[in-house]
Enzyme design. Structure first.
Site, mmCIF file in Angstrom:
data_model
loop_
_atom_site.group_PDB
_atom_site.id
_atom_site.type_symbol
_atom_site.label_atom_id
_atom_site.label_comp_id
_atom_site.label_asym_id
_atom_site.label_seq_id
_atom_site.Cartn_x
_atom_site.Cartn_y
_atom_site.Cartn_z
ATOM 1 N N CYS A 31 43.694 -74.538 36.385
ATOM 2 C CA CYS A 31 44.399 -75.493 35.910
ATOM 3 C C CYS A 31 45.860 -75.171 36.236
ATOM 4 C CB CYS A 31 44.066 -75.874 34.406
ATOM 5 S SG CYS A 31 45.676 -76.495 33.539
ATOM 6 N N CYS A 34 48.275 -74.982 33.621
ATOM 7 C CA CYS A 34 48.132 -73.853 32.521
ATOM 8 C C CYS A 34 48.636 -72.637 32.966
ATOM 9 C CB CYS A 34 46.417 -73.952 32.161
ATOM 10 S SG CYS A 34 45.557 -75.370 31.759
#
Ligand SMILES: Cc1cc2nc3c(=O)[nH]c(=O)nc-3n(C[C@H](O)[C@H](O)[C@H](O)COP(=O)(O)OP(=O)(O)OC[C@H]3O[C@@H](n4cnc5c(N)ncnc54)[C@H](O)[C@@H]3O)c2cc1C
Lengths: 101, 300
Positions: A31, A34
């Site tokens: 991600c 993230c």
């Protein structure tokens, strides 16, 4: 600050029973936002809060239990209870505001 | 006082910073969130020349380091206004900065459905990124709304994860790629719903159903676990609209080489008028806008 990895075995001690507030970062390796958020979290210095990381791919149970269906997802816990939640990449200022006093 | 202030540290803004710094100008980049912009959401970029595969995060980080190592200053402050006189001003939530020239590179954001409940349910059943959040919907029922390439690709991606995928489009034909469309038609867990709009999002703690209304006005309710919104992106130029000319869709009206209607204020990237909004066109605008800004300053 140093970010501790949390899994279903140490979640209770590290998060729910923590003396201080705990900011839980639900994330995954693949991600992008993230990965972008991580260094921002590491740059936070505040001794009234602990920051922990949960990898949702390894910890499906915890992700499911806390109804995480979009990452990055930050959840702030105090005395074992969720008090705030934020979804998506946010700035350092916004994180500090979320953590509060 | 800076030579050039760049608003936004996405692909366009960072490329502007790279070019302006190489021209030995004093550069400040102001970014509301973090460097990188929208591309950080992508797992794999396959169409940027030279690199066959690179993740959005790595692409953004390399570009950021390149701009930074050339001397660009980057601060994390959201810009809320700009002022134009001989010296230009950029106002953030914390400070006011002065510069000789400004480059606007604020990109675009996901278009929302604009339904009540939508903001409340983001991350609780509503998502704008299938590749990011699709994994949470294993064997669940989901819907994708939209008619372009993103919607088709999202539906295809989700059809391998979810039990059932509704693909909802307000017209009777998709704008997206015909190859993807024919792949979708071969899948047996995709249900196409044409000529329909989503009119309600139901759910208290989590999205549990949506209401759709078709062209004839018939209303239907679909039970589901997740809704992926893929109805395009919109530029965020409102804060500049007092002095900068926008087109009907909110894009900054720009010349080929990135001039706006105001001397010394330039525009680069997805937030300007153009046909193709991609990384290569964003970097191209970055180069042009910085070169024009440098020219402008040298003639002052
Ligand atoms: C999921 C996805 C996949 C994609 N895949 C590809 C691909 O494979 N290949 C390709 O070529 N293109 C791809 N694109 C398109 C590409 O990402 C864009 O064309 C490009 O990123 C545009 O760059 P930009 O710098 O103009 O805008 P952005 O990347 O949107 O950057 C704008 C920046 O400005 C900041 N900003 C906005 N307002 C303010 C403000 N008021 N103050 C301070 N900062 C502000 C934002 O936070 C952001 O960081 C993809 C896009 C998406 C969403």
């Amino acid at each position: 600050m140093n970010i501790i990895n949390v899994n279903k075995d140490n979640f209770d001690t590290e998060v729910l029973k923590s003396e201080t507030k705990v900011l839980v970062d639900f994330n995954a390796n693949w991600c992008g936002p993230c990965r972008m958020l991580r260094p921002i979290l590491e740059s936070i210095e505040n001794d009234k809060v602990k920051i922990v990381s949960i990898n949702v791919d390894n910890e499906e149970e915890l992700a499911y239990k806390y109804q995480v269906s979009s990452i990055p997802c930050l959840v702030l816990f105090e005395k074992g209870k969720e008090i705030k939640r934020s979804i998506g990449l946010i700035s350092k200022d916004e994180i500090e505001k979320m953590i509060g006093e | 006082m800076y030579d050039i202030i760049i608003v936004g540290a996405g692909t366009a803004g960072l490329t502007s910073a790279l070019y302006a710094s190489r021209a030995s100008k004093k550069v400040l980049v102001l970014e509301a969130k973090n460097y990188g912009g929208q591309i950080i959401n992508t797992l794999d970029i396959e169409n940027y020349p030279v690199e066959e595969h690179i993740s959005g995060f790595d692409f953004a980080t390399k570009l950021y380091n390149q701009a930074k190592n050339l001397g660009a200053d980057i601060k994390y402050e959201k810009v809320i206004d700009i002022k134009n006189s001989d010296i230009k001003e950029v106002i953030t939530s914390k400070n006011t900065y002065k510069a000789k020239a400004i480059i606007l590179a604020t990109g675009s954001v996901n278009r929302k459905l604009n339904l009540s409940n939508e903001d409340k349910l983001i991350g609780k059943g509503i998502s704008y990124c299938a590749t990011c959040d699709g994994g949470f919907y294993k064997n669940k029922i989901v819907a994708v709304v939209g008619g372009g390439n993103t919607a088709l690709e999202d539906a295809l991606y989700l059809s391998d994860i979810a039990k059932k995928v509704y693909l909802i489009h307000r017209r009777d034909e998709f704008r997206g790629d015909s190859v993807t469309l024919s792949k979708l038609k071969e899948k047996d867990n995709i249900i196409f719903i044409y000529n329909s709009n989503i009119t309600k999002l139901n759910g208290k703690e989590h999205l549990d159903s949506i209401e759709i209304t078709n062209k004839e006005g018939n209303v239907d309710t679909i039970k589901l676990d997740g809704l992926f919104v893929a109805i395009g992106r919109i530029p965020e130029n409102k804060i500049f609209s007092k002095i900068i000319n926008l087109d009907n869709n909110g894009y900054i009206i720009a010349s080929e080489n990135c001039h706006t209607n105001i001397d010394g204020i330039f525009v680069a990237g997805d937030n300007r008028t153009k046909e193709l909004r991609q990384l290569v066109t964003a970097t191209s605008d970055g180069a042009n806008s910085a070169t024009e800004a440098v020219k402008y300053i040298n003639n002052l």
